[in-house]
Scaffold this active site. Sequence first.
Site, mmCIF file in Angstrom:
data_model
loop_
_atom_site.group_PDB
_atom_site.id
_atom_site.type_symbol
_atom_site.label_atom_id
_atom_site.label_comp_id
_atom_site.label_asym_id
_atom_site.label_seq_id
_atom_site.Cartn_x
_atom_site.Cartn_y
_atom_site.Cartn_z
ATOM 1 N N LYS A 99 1.875 -10.271 1.022
ATOM 2 C CA LYS A 99 1.210 -11.554 0.730
ATOM 3 C C LYS A 99 -0.139 -11.376 0.033
ATOM 4 C CE LYS A 99 3.717 -14.752 3.449
ATOM 5 N NZ LYS A 99 4.538 -13.913 4.363
ATOM 6 N N GLU A 121 -2.069 -23.074 3.469
ATOM 7 C CA GLU A 121 -1.286 -23.449 4.640
ATOM 8 C C GLU A 121 -0.770 -22.165 5.260
ATOM 9 O OE1 GLU A 121 -0.105 -23.226 1.623
ATOM 10 O OE2 GLU A 121 1.540 -21.851 2.069
ATOM 11 N N SER A 391 8.972 -5.626 3.288
ATOM 12 C CA SER A 391 7.912 -6.569 2.921
ATOM 13 C C SER A 391 6.674 -6.465 3.804
ATOM 14 C CB SER A 391 8.452 -8.001 2.942
ATOM 15 O OG SER A 391 9.053 -8.294 4.192
#
Length: 407
Positions: A99, A121, A391
Amino acid sequence: MAELYIRTDLTDLPDERGYFGEFGGRFVPETIMPALDELENAYAEAIADPQFHAELSHLQRTYTGRPTPISYARRLSEALGGAQVYLKREDLAHTGAHKINNALGQGLLAKRMGKRRIIAETGAGQHGVGAATAMALLGLECHVYMGSVDIRRQQPNVFRMKLLGAEVIPVESGSRTLKDAINEAMRDWVTNVEMTFYLLGSALGPHPYPMMVRDFQSIIGTEAREQIQAQTGQLPDACIACVGGGSNAIGLFHAFRDDTATELIGVEAGGRGIESQEHAARFADLDISRPGILHGTRSFVMQNDDGQIMETHSISAGLDYPSVGPEHAHLRQLERAWYTLATDEEALEAFQVLSKLEGIIPALESAHAVAEAIKRAPTMPRDSVLLVNLSGRGDKDLDTVISILGE
Ligand SMILES: *Cc1c(COP(=O)(O)O)cnc(C)c1O
């Protein structure tokens, strides 16, 4: 190292209205339209500016720790007795997941646009932590919307965000989880659009977000494509990634889009199984999932007969979302990518197998991709290559796993 992917081919998607075939687009209140135009123009200018690439690439190297390596999973491959499994190690990126790639890219863009107030968010808090980290680094103000149910479930990430200087704003509407947090963030954006940058966390939302997030995450595939050829002398037979909103998957797939001999496989959250209707398998359960509009984009959406958004379930918070990025809906329709699922149970098993055989504790999200490799590798010849996107790392999931498996 690899540069940001710049769109030079005019046939490349999305089209100028933000569509990937019949998916994507921009379905927002009139008041947000000018902000999306401004964002789209600023982004186009930024990616045409070598200075922007240089700055981002410098941070990727010196802060995020890129390039992340590819690891050969020798013991796992031997145990499976088929394809050779390689792992792209996004778990080794700063903050422990992919991310940060997107948060830094959008953060630099916000700074360039002169917007000092960032809103984001978050569901489980992973994107919130990524955003708060990048904003601490760049010296920008960060406000994170989070459902009050998620705040209760994810205390350590809430504390991390606060420590990083972000304000966490509880959302009390609806189911008080991720989709409600996105609604509130969009409401904030409408109200404060002049000075505010909305940092969206996955390859979702109105154009240009799905394209922009893909571009910032495509560093994963660009690096991996070079690395796998350097290590194995070939392209992978298949690339596998888990699909929540779809950012880590599209980030891996994008560099391989023209390598038609390489299969692209997305793995959704099968939760407690399709029959249970407690899952987030948007492409697998076509009884309750069909094209619709959620959060400004047209894609597959889990909804009831009246079009009300369904509650979803997954053992991994990052995959627990009722829609999916529009480019995935398009890739699926073109049959360029294939989508399958792993249940909670299969992910939990893969979580333990990878830990024991490779010394790598994966995020529960990533464990869904590993579960597919475990199913698929034994059916493939020994000289074939599977590339799995890891990930994120699993430290954040230890409480969840302990509560299920016992001490
Ligand atoms: C958020 C998250 C995901 C799911 O999001 P995508 O946008 O589908 O990539 C997957 N893995 C990890 C580790 C995450 O934090």
